[in-house]
Write a protein that holds these residues in place. Sequence first.
Motif: not given
Length: 125
Positions: A29-35, A106-113
């Motif tokens: 729950d602490d994270y946003n998950i993207g594709w 923003s669906l940007h890969y910058y900031g992906i952990d």
Amino acid sequence: VQLQASGGGLVQAGGSLRLSCAVSGFTFDDYNIGWFRQAPGKEREGVSCISTSTGIAYYADSMKGRFTISTYNVKNTVYLRMNSLKPEDTATYYCAATRFSNSCASLHYYGIDYWGKGTQVTVSS
């Protein structure tokens, strides 16, 4: 930390697939998950992202109306339902986690952990 993507495959144009991203090693729950996806010779692009705590979802313009992202928090899993697939959707699809709502929106890969390994989606014409 592990993000395990699965569900890719070969499908004809107009068909559907459902990708899964199973998450472990951090508080879901602490994270946003993207594709994200990347086709040969092209840059990685954002597809969709969801806040696992609020359920707010974001989509790239070309995916709106065709793709649906959802969460199954009990199993720490995020799904991407892809309908009306086109040959241009052919790519390796990656799931990723970010703490930053801006990166998700923003669906940007910058900031992906964290990144998971990809799953291949091939759409034949």
